[in-house]
Design an enzyme around this catalytic site. Structure first.
Site, short mmCIF file in Angstrom:
data_model
loop_
_atom_site.label_atom_id
_atom_site.label_comp_id
_atom_site.label_asym_id
_atom_site.label_seq_id
_atom_site.Cartn_x
_atom_site.Cartn_y
_atom_site.Cartn_z
N LYS A 37 0.57 0.47 -7.72
CA LYS A 37 0.41 -0.53 -8.33
C LYS A 37 -1.49 -1.21 -8.50
O LYS A 37 -1.58 -2.29 -9.83
CB LYS A 37 0.37 -1.74 -7.27
CG LYS A 37 1.88 -2.02 -6.95
CD LYS A 37 2.18 -2.24 -5.78
CE LYS A 37 3.78 -1.72 -4.91
NZ LYS A 37 4.49 -2.93 -4.03
N ASP A 93 5.56 -11.03 -4.68
CA ASP A 93 6.83 -9.90 -4.47
C ASP A 93 7.64 -10.73 -4.32
O ASP A 93 9.37 -9.95 -4.04
CB ASP A 93 6.56 -9.16 -3.22
CG ASP A 93 6.14 -8.12 -2.69
OD1 ASP A 93 6.47 -6.65 -3.71
OD2 ASP A 93 5.03 -8.00 -1.44
N GLN A 138 2.21 -4.55 1.51
CA GLN A 138 3.38 -3.34 1.27
C GLN A 138 3.80 -3.07 2.27
O GLN A 138 2.94 -3.36 4.05
CB GLN A 138 2.41 -1.95 1.30
CG GLN A 138 3.14 -0.78 0.21
CD GLN A 138 3.61 -1.29 -0.13
OE1 GLN A 138 3.30 -2.28 -1.48
NE2 GLN A 138 4.89 -0.71 -0.81
N1 GUN Z 1 7.40 -1.30 0.62
C1 GUN Z 1 8.54 -1.00 -0.97
N2 GUN Z 1 8.84 -1.56 -1.41
C2 GUN Z 1 8.15 -2.54 -1.47
C3 GUN Z 1 7.56 -4.16 -2.43
O1 GUN Z 1 8.20 -3.73 -3.57
N3 GUN Z 1 6.88 -4.34 -1.64
C4 GUN Z 1 6.06 -4.17 -1.04
N4 GUN Z 1 5.62 -5.86 -0.17
N5 GUN Z 1 6.28 -3.49 0.05
C5 GUN Z 1 7.60 -3.09 -0.40
#
Ligand code: GUN
Length: 298
Positions: free
Chosen positions: A53, A120, A97
């Site tokens: 990311k 998100d 995350q």
């Molecule tokens: N863990 C797995 N996929 C995601 C996501 O899209 N965002 C976040 N914050 N954690 C995750």
């Protein structure tokens, strides 16, 4: 012969578009958009996702800040960090995350993020708005899958879509988005307690596997000519990679692909789209905060 859906290629095109959007924002005199990411602990998969990311941000001109905390951090302290980011004028959007260590409530964390910075799309307010068809941040994987189908001109209107997996992040929101007015799919959501999972899956025009179980979907679950979208990204041991692991999808590609009209590979299918969706949401958050064009993402 099946066609491979090149998520990596489409994601590159979209990154180019985002780079242009970011340039326009900067030309208007505003600062570059900024995403912050909170990473708690050192789970290997989470480390990799967050690193991807951050790298993707730099590729399109979005600034990023990575905030790391040990997995011993208390919930109060984490909530205080979130509160700080909520009012930080230099941060347009941020993510925490997941998964988090068991002593921290994910519900509390997700609810603490300001809905305006919740790129998100996990906050209950954004989920509620999404369900009602109101403008909202849409969580990255469902958003990425819909964009992939759109860009491949794969119509879902009137089609039987079967989603396997009911997670809050993928299966459940995707099932709602697919059934929205204007998208118009007929949707069935299958899960671990579903009777006749094979029979129902094998009636799907579009089959989406989001269960996190390697090679769960086998050829006897897939109709001839179906479109198959594989959301699985489980790390499994591998003797042939330097890292000692490889990513395994939820679909047994070898046996399923010959039946399909379209299928996504793992890696290189849905994964890269998830990342660009987050970038799109971050640009949208920056636009909203600077008073430029507000609007719905899907
Ligand atoms: N863990 C797995 N996929 C995601 C996501 O899209 N965002 C976040 N914050 N954690 C995750």
């Amino acid at each position: 012969m099946y066609k491979l859906i090149d998520g990596k290629g489409i994601a590159s095109q979209i990154k180019e578009e985002i780079r242009n959007d970011v340039s326009l924002i900067r030309q208007s005199g505003a600062r570059a958009p900024r995403l912050a990411a909170i990473l708690v602990g050192s789970d290997g998969a989470s480390e990799t996702y967050v690193a991807h990311k951050v790298k993707a941000c730099s590729e399109v001109g979005i600034e990023s800040t990575l905030l790391r905390f040990p997995d011993t951090i208390g919930e109060e302290r984490l909530l205080a960090e979130i509160g700080r980011l909520n009012i930080d004028k230099d941060v347009d959007g941020f993510i925490v995350q997941l998964p988090l260590p068991p002593h921290i409530s994910e519900d509390a964390v997700v609810s603490a993020v300001s809905p305006d910075k919740d790129v998100d799309g996990f906050h209950p307010e954004n989920v509620g708005r999404m369900v009602l068809g109101m403008p909202s941040f849409i969580s990255a994987t469902p958003f990425g899958i819909l964009e992939l189908l759109k860009r491949y001109d794969i119509s879902v209107s009137g089609k039987r879509c079967v989603v396997i997996g009911r997670s809050n992040i993928v299966g459940r929101p995707l099932s709602i988005l697919l059934s929205k007015k204007g998208v118009d799919a007929t949707v069935t959501l299958l899960h671990s307690r579903s009777d006749n999972l094979k029979g129902i899956a094998s009636e799907a025009d579009i089959l989406i596997a989001a269960i996190g179980s390697p090679s769960f979907v086998t050829s006897d679950m897939v109709k001839e000519g179906a479109v198959v979208i594989d959301v699985g990204t489980t790390r499994v041991k591998s003797d042939t990679t330097k890292s000692g692991w490889r990513l395994a999808g939820d679909v047994d590609f070898e046996s399923v692909a010959p039946l399909c009209s379209y299928i996504t590979p793992v890696p290189g299918g849905v994964g890269p789209m998830t990342i660009v969706s987050l970038l799109m949401n971050t640009v949208e958050a920056a636009r909203r905060l600077t008073g430029q064009i507000a609007g719905s993402s899907v």
